[in-house]
Design a protein around this motif. Structure first.
Motif, PDB file in Angstrom:
ATOM      1  N   ASP A 138     -49.446 -13.944 -52.912  1.00  0.00           N
ATOM      2  CA  ASP A 138     -49.675 -13.719 -51.486  1.00  0.00           C
ATOM      3  C   ASP A 138     -49.407 -12.255 -51.152  1.00  0.00           C
ATOM      4  O   ASP A 138     -48.267 -11.791 -51.171  1.00  0.00           O
ATOM      5  CB  ASP A 138     -48.766 -14.624 -50.653  1.00  0.00           C
ATOM      6  CG  ASP A 138     -49.110 -16.089 -50.831  1.00  0.00           C
ATOM      7  OD1 ASP A 138     -50.304 -16.426 -50.806  1.00  0.00           O
ATOM      8  OD2 ASP A 138     -48.176 -16.900 -51.016  1.00  0.00           O
ATOM      9  N   LEU A 139     -50.471 -11.534 -50.893  1.00  0.00           N
ATOM     10  CA  LEU A 139     -50.351 -10.117 -50.577  1.00  0.00           C
ATOM     11  C   LEU A 139     -49.535  -9.908 -49.306  1.00  0.00           C
ATOM     12  O   LEU A 139     -49.695 -10.635 -48.322  1.00  0.00           O
ATOM     13  CB  LEU A 139     -51.739  -9.502 -50.395  1.00  0.00           C
ATOM     14  CG  LEU A 139     -52.632  -9.410 -51.638  1.00  0.00           C
ATOM     15  CD1 LEU A 139     -54.030  -8.952 -51.234  1.00  0.00           C
ATOM     16  CD2 LEU A 139     -52.039  -8.465 -52.670  1.00  0.00           C
ATOM     17  N   LYS A 140     -48.677  -8.906 -49.319  1.00  0.00           N
ATOM     18  CA  LYS A 140     -47.901  -8.585 -48.129  1.00  0.00           C
ATOM     19  C   LYS A 140     -48.807  -7.991 -47.049  1.00  0.00           C
ATOM     20  O   LYS A 140     -48.600  -8.214 -45.865  1.00  0.00           O
ATOM     21  CB  LYS A 140     -46.781  -7.607 -48.486  1.00  0.00           C
ATOM     22  CG  LYS A 140     -45.756  -8.185 -49.458  1.00  0.00           C
ATOM     23  CD  LYS A 140     -44.715  -7.141 -49.839  1.00  0.00           C
ATOM     24  CE  LYS A 140     -43.721  -7.706 -50.837  1.00  0.00           C
ATOM     25  NZ  LYS A 140     -42.728  -6.681 -51.277  1.00  0.00           N
ATOM     26  N   GLU A 141     -49.770  -7.224 -47.513  1.00  0.00           N
ATOM     27  CA  GLU A 141     -50.745  -6.630 -46.594  1.00  0.00           C
ATOM     28  C   GLU A 141     -52.129  -7.154 -46.970  1.00  0.00           C
ATOM     29  O   GLU A 141     -52.701  -6.719 -47.971  1.00  0.00           O
ATOM     30  CB  GLU A 141     -50.721  -5.100 -46.674  1.00  0.00           C
ATOM     31  CG  GLU A 141     -49.397  -4.496 -46.252  1.00  0.00           C
ATOM     32  CD  GLU A 141     -49.440  -2.977 -46.271  1.00  0.00           C
ATOM     33  OE1 GLU A 141     -50.554  -2.421 -46.408  1.00  0.00           O
ATOM     34  OE2 GLU A 141     -48.369  -2.361 -46.153  1.00  0.00           O
ATOM     35  N   PRO A 142     -52.658  -8.103 -46.209  1.00  0.00           N
ATOM     36  CA  PRO A 142     -53.970  -8.686 -46.524  1.00  0.00           C
ATOM     37  C   PRO A 142     -55.034  -7.613 -46.705  1.00  0.00           C
ATOM     38  O   PRO A 142     -55.071  -6.612 -45.991  1.00  0.00           O
ATOM     39  CB  PRO A 142     -54.261  -9.559 -45.294  1.00  0.00           C
ATOM     40  CG  PRO A 142     -52.908  -9.907 -44.759  1.00  0.00           C
ATOM     41  CD  PRO A 142     -52.067  -8.681 -45.000  1.00  0.00           C
ATOM     42  N   TYR A 143     -55.879  -7.827 -47.699  1.00  0.00           N
ATOM     43  CA  TYR A 143     -56.916  -6.844 -48.038  1.00  0.00           C
ATOM     44  C   TYR A 143     -58.287  -7.465 -47.841  1.00  0.00           C
ATOM     45  O   TYR A 143     -58.552  -8.576 -48.296  1.00  0.00           O
ATOM     46  CB  TYR A 143     -56.752  -6.403 -49.486  1.00  0.00           C
ATOM     47  CG  TYR A 143     -57.855  -5.502 -49.993  1.00  0.00           C
ATOM     48  CD1 TYR A 143     -57.954  -4.174 -49.585  1.00  0.00           C
ATOM     49  CD2 TYR A 143     -58.796  -5.982 -50.897  1.00  0.00           C
ATOM     50  CE1 TYR A 143     -58.953  -3.342 -50.063  1.00  0.00           C
ATOM     51  CE2 TYR A 143     -59.810  -5.164 -51.391  1.00  0.00           C
ATOM     52  CZ  TYR A 143     -59.881  -3.842 -50.968  1.00  0.00           C
ATOM     53  OH  TYR A 143     -60.873  -3.037 -51.438  1.00  0.00           O
ATOM     54  N   SER A 144     -59.134  -6.760 -47.156  1.00  0.00           N
ATOM     55  CA  SER A 144     -60.489  -7.260 -46.913  1.00  0.00           C
ATOM     56  C   SER A 144     -61.497  -6.229 -47.413  1.00  0.00           C
ATOM     57  O   SER A 144     -61.493  -5.078 -46.964  1.00  0.00           O
ATOM     58  CB  SER A 144     -60.698  -7.522 -45.419  1.00  0.00           C
ATOM     59  OG  SER A 144     -62.011  -7.999 -45.190  1.00  0.00           O
ATOM     60  N   PHE A 145     -62.320  -6.645 -48.344  1.00  0.00           N
ATOM     61  CA  PHE A 145     -63.327  -5.750 -48.919  1.00  0.00           C
ATOM     62  C   PHE A 145     -64.621  -5.843 -48.125  1.00  0.00           C
ATOM     63  O   PHE A 145     -65.070  -6.938 -47.781  1.00  0.00           O
ATOM     64  CB  PHE A 145     -63.588  -6.143 -50.380  1.00  0.00           C
ATOM     65  CG  PHE A 145     -64.693  -5.366 -51.031  1.00  0.00           C
ATOM     66  CD1 PHE A 145     -64.470  -4.093 -51.525  1.00  0.00           C
ATOM     67  CD2 PHE A 145     -65.970  -5.906 -51.138  1.00  0.00           C
ATOM     68  CE1 PHE A 145     -65.483  -3.374 -52.125  1.00  0.00           C
ATOM     69  CE2 PHE A 145     -66.992  -5.202 -51.736  1.00  0.00           C
ATOM     70  CZ  PHE A 145     -66.755  -3.923 -52.239  1.00  0.00           C
TER      71      PHE A 145
END
Length: 218
Positions: free
Chosen positions: A202-209
């Motif tokens: 679970d990423l601490k900072e959500p990443y959206s490509f």
């Protein structure tokens, strides 16, 4: 070889192109070394025998029917479906072992790969120094060192590498000895196939490509 980097460029695919022209040309030249029809016939038969027996029969090891129309392992497709089913965005990023990494980029372009081809080629043939493993500019080295080379990498450094590379999913063979390490690091298993286990971080900072919009240049 001194002038072209054949490992990173596609020049190596073109070396055989002249053969398609050169072989027929040489064969015709050989046939016309004589004007006698009988000798030409014998030379033609010898050339046919040479061409037939100098190669290998395509199905000498048997005929293996593809599992699907994509000609990819069915389990790879299952892994892809499991990741997309769990992912919260259209382009999830995953760490996969070498074989699946090479095949996934052909099958599913919507799964972003943490490790590129060149880094994997290095990992399979070379080793990492301590300085390389903890190089802040190359966090992927830590992932490869831990999961592929089975090197001891501190948990915090490993998780930091997942965060820096925006890696949410790790897919390993069930025979991989690093599975307990993933659990110890806090990753959780969300799915499995007959031979693979799918873990999630679970990423601490959500990443959206987002795909680059090339509309203005068309």
């Amino acid at each position: 070889m001194r002038f072209f980097d054949v490992n990173s460029e596609y020049y190596r695919f073109f070396w055989i192109t002249p053969i398609a022209v050169l072989v027929p040309y040489v064969a015709v030249r050989v046939l016309f070394l004589t004007d006698k029809k009988g000798e030409q016939t014998i030379l033609a038969l010898l050339l046919v025998v040479l061409f037939v027996f100098s190669g290998n029969f395509l199905y000498e090891n048997g005929y293996r029917r593809a599992e699907n129309v994509y000609k990819m392992p069915q389990e790879l497709m299952e892994v892809s479906a499991l990741i997309h089913e769990d992912a919260q965005n259209e382009y999830p990023k995953a760490f996969l072992e070498y074989e699946y990494n090479m095949q996934m980029r052909q099958y599913d372009p919507k799964i972003l790969l943490t490790i590129d081809r060149e880094d994997y080629l290095y990992a399979t043939s070379m080793d990492y120094t301590e300085d390389m493993i903890y190089d802040p500019d190359h966090p992927q080295y830590r992932l490869l060192a831990a999961l592929i080379k089975y090197r001891k990498v501190e948990t915090d450094a490993f998780l930091s590498a997942l965060e820096q590379t925006h890696t949410e999913y790790v897919v390993l063979s069930k025979a991989n000895p690093m599975l307990p390490y993933l659990k110890q690091a806090g990753l959780r298993q969300i799915a499995q196939t007959s031979e693979r286990a799918v873990y999630k971080y679970d990423l601490k900072e959500p990443y959206s490509f987002e795909l680059v919009d090339y509309t203005p240049v068309w």
